[in-house]
Design a protein around this motif. Structure first.
Motif, PDB file in Angstrom:
ATOM      1  N   GLY A   1      -7.694 -11.386 -35.164  1.00  0.00           N
ATOM      2  CA  GLY A   1      -8.358 -10.218 -35.727  1.00  0.00           C
ATOM      3  C   GLY A   1      -9.021  -9.307 -34.717  1.00  0.00           C
ATOM      4  O   GLY A   1      -9.616  -8.293 -35.107  1.00  0.00           O
ATOM      5  N   ARG A   2      -8.893  -9.616 -33.439  1.00  0.00           N
ATOM      6  CA  ARG A   2      -9.554  -8.825 -32.391  1.00  0.00           C
ATOM      7  C   ARG A   2      -8.606  -7.766 -31.833  1.00  0.00           C
ATOM      8  O   ARG A   2      -7.377  -7.879 -31.918  1.00  0.00           O
ATOM      9  N   THR A   3      -9.181  -6.749 -31.213  1.00  0.00           N
ATOM     10  CA  THR A   3      -8.422  -5.815 -30.392  1.00  0.00           C
ATOM     11  C   THR A   3      -8.242  -6.487 -29.040  1.00  0.00           C
ATOM     12  O   THR A   3      -9.224  -6.770 -28.344  1.00  0.00           O
ATOM     13  N   LEU A   4      -6.989  -6.753 -28.657  1.00  0.00           N
ATOM     14  CA  LEU A   4      -6.701  -7.510 -27.440  1.00  0.00           C
ATOM     15  C   LEU A   4      -6.134  -6.594 -26.364  1.00  0.00           C
ATOM     16  O   LEU A   4      -5.227  -5.807 -26.628  1.00  0.00           O
ATOM     17  N   VAL A   5      -6.670  -6.738 -25.146  1.00  0.00           N
ATOM     18  CA  VAL A   5      -6.183  -6.001 -23.989  1.00  0.00           C
ATOM     19  C   VAL A   5      -5.677  -7.034 -22.986  1.00  0.00           C
ATOM     20  O   VAL A   5      -6.465  -7.771 -22.394  1.00  0.00           O
ATOM     21  N   VAL A   6      -4.369  -7.135 -22.828  1.00  0.00           N
ATOM     22  CA  VAL A   6      -3.768  -8.144 -21.957  1.00  0.00           C
ATOM     23  C   VAL A   6      -3.506  -7.502 -20.596  1.00  0.00           C
ATOM     24  O   VAL A   6      -2.781  -6.507 -20.502  1.00  0.00           O
ATOM     25  N   VAL A   7      -4.082  -8.074 -19.542  1.00  0.00           N
ATOM     26  CA  VAL A   7      -4.101  -7.427 -18.231  1.00  0.00           C
ATOM     27  C   VAL A   7      -3.411  -8.270 -17.162  1.00  0.00           C
ATOM     28  O   VAL A   7      -3.634  -9.477 -17.070  1.00  0.00           O
ATOM     29  N   ASP A   8      -2.582  -7.604 -16.344  1.00  0.00           N
ATOM     30  CA  ASP A   8      -2.029  -8.227 -15.152  1.00  0.00           C
ATOM     31  C   ASP A   8      -1.895  -7.160 -14.078  1.00  0.00           C
ATOM     32  O   ASP A   8      -1.865  -5.963 -14.371  1.00  0.00           O
TER      33      ASP A   8
ATOM     34  N   ARG B   1      -5.059  -5.322 -32.887  1.00  0.00           N
ATOM     35  CA  ARG B   1      -4.283  -4.435 -32.030  1.00  0.00           C
ATOM     36  C   ARG B   1      -3.984  -5.173 -30.737  1.00  0.00           C
ATOM     37  O   ARG B   1      -4.818  -5.940 -30.241  1.00  0.00           O
ATOM     38  N   LEU B   2      -2.800  -4.943 -30.196  1.00  0.00           N
ATOM     39  CA  LEU B   2      -2.361  -5.657 -28.996  1.00  0.00           C
ATOM     40  C   LEU B   2      -1.938  -4.638 -27.945  1.00  0.00           C
ATOM     41  O   LEU B   2      -0.985  -3.884 -28.151  1.00  0.00           O
ATOM     42  N   ILE B   3      -2.651  -4.623 -26.829  1.00  0.00           N
ATOM     43  CA  ILE B   3      -2.441  -3.622 -25.783  1.00  0.00           C
ATOM     44  C   ILE B   3      -2.113  -4.336 -24.470  1.00  0.00           C
ATOM     45  O   ILE B   3      -2.787  -5.287 -24.079  1.00  0.00           O
ATOM     46  N   ALA B   4      -1.080  -3.875 -23.782  1.00  0.00           N
ATOM     47  CA  ALA B   4      -0.696  -4.414 -22.480  1.00  0.00           C
ATOM     48  C   ALA B   4      -1.117  -3.446 -21.389  1.00  0.00           C
ATOM     49  O   ALA B   4      -0.852  -2.243 -21.490  1.00  0.00           O
TER      50      ALA B   4
ATOM     51  N   ALA C   1       4.149  -4.607 -27.622  1.00  0.00           N
ATOM     52  CA  ALA C   1       2.722  -4.285 -27.748  1.00  0.00           C
ATOM     53  C   ALA C   1       2.544  -3.025 -28.586  1.00  0.00           C
ATOM     54  O   ALA C   1       3.479  -2.227 -28.743  1.00  0.00           O
ATOM     55  N   ASP C   2       1.362  -2.836 -29.110  1.00  0.00           N
ATOM     56  CA  ASP C   2       1.058  -1.613 -29.849  1.00  0.00           C
ATOM     57  C   ASP C   2       0.830  -0.438 -28.902  1.00  0.00           C
ATOM     58  O   ASP C   2       0.972   0.720 -29.296  1.00  0.00           O
ATOM     59  N   GLU C   3       0.474  -0.763 -27.668  1.00  0.00           N
ATOM     60  CA  GLU C   3       0.215   0.275 -26.659  1.00  0.00           C
ATOM     61  C   GLU C   3       0.426  -0.345 -25.288  1.00  0.00           C
ATOM     62  O   GLU C   3       0.065  -1.508 -25.064  1.00  0.00           O
ATOM     63  N   VAL C   4       1.026   0.397 -24.384  1.00  0.00           N
ATOM     64  CA  VAL C   4       1.220  -0.058 -23.008  1.00  0.00           C
ATOM     65  C   VAL C   4       0.603   0.967 -22.068  1.00  0.00           C
ATOM     66  O   VAL C   4       0.894   2.164 -22.165  1.00  0.00           O
ATOM     67  N   VAL C   5      -0.252   0.495 -21.168  1.00  0.00           N
ATOM     68  CA  VAL C   5      -0.867   1.348 -20.153  1.00  0.00           C
ATOM     69  C   VAL C   5      -0.457   0.803 -18.796  1.00  0.00           C
ATOM     70  O   VAL C   5      -0.746  -0.346 -18.469  1.00  0.00           O
TER      71      VAL C   5
END
Length: 212
Positions: free
Chosen positions: A118-125, A148-151, A168-172
């Motif tokens: 249920g969290r907004t997740l920001v997956v970082v590498d 929400r799932l963000i890479a 992902a829902d968004e890629v940066v």
């Protein structure tokens, strides 16, 4: 492109300014993603945790991922893995599972895993070539039903960035060079990050210097 990992994170964090007030959970991929994750969690007023995935390196070229193993035990293989002997692949998968378990044991005394449901997740590498490790992390986390799932990546080739957009829902991504060779070539300083540095960052300490 970047001086070091912290420089990359400081440049990327403003691109996620829309997350202010959403208390995101920043999930860094150890070990190179953790210094970046610490900066981004602080900048976004979120929490920092790790997502434990390990790449399966190609025979003779361990830096080139032909798959990845997730902490939940799932295995994600790239097309190239079909050319590997079954015995070699089974051994490689077993080794990575052992390393994941070892890292969890090391990190747990200073940091308990945070539930991502249920969290907004920001997956970082810091970056990726094939995207196998990030793809495995995203697939595993998607099963936890995030809001929400963000890479977020420092650098990746165009085909990899495009692939991740489907997961992902968004890629940066800080840099998407057409002539990509290796992640490290886009950082002036690209020292390895140690487990001790990861532990310090998870514990909320200052962690590694800017060059790590």
């Amino acid at each position: 492109m970047f001086q070091h990992r912290l420089d990359a994170a400081e440049r990327l964090a403003p691109k996620l300014g829309h997350l202010h007030g959403h208390h995101p959970l920043v999930l860094a991929i150890p070990r190179g993603g953790v210094p970046m994750g610490r900066v981004m969690a602080d900048a976004l007023q979120g929490e920092l945790d790790v997502v434990l995935v390990r790449k399966i390196g190609a025979p003779g070229n361990p830096e080139y991922a032909i798959g990845a193993v997730s902490e939940d035990g799932s295995v994600h293989l790239e097309e190239e893995a079909r050319h590997c002997r079954e015995e070699w692949l089974a051994d490689a998968i077993a080794r990575q599972r052992e390393l994941i378990a070892e890292r969890r044991r090391r990190y747990t005394p200073v940091h308990q895993a945070i539930d991502p449901t249920g969290r907004t997740l920001v997956v970082v590498d810091d970056g990726c070539a094939t995207g196998a490790t990030m793809a495995a992390a995203l697939a595993t986390l998607r099963q936890r039903r995030p809001a929400r799932l963000i890479a977020v990546l420092g650098v990746a080739p165009p085909h990899t960035a495009a692939r991740l957009e489907g997961l992902a829902d968004e890629v940066v991504c800080g840099a998407v060079p057409r002539h990509f060779a290796a992640v490290g070539q886009y950082f002036t300083e690209f020292d390895q990050v140690s487990d001790d540095e990861v532990v310090a960052l998870l514990a909320g300490n200052d962690g590694p210097p800017a060059s790590s």
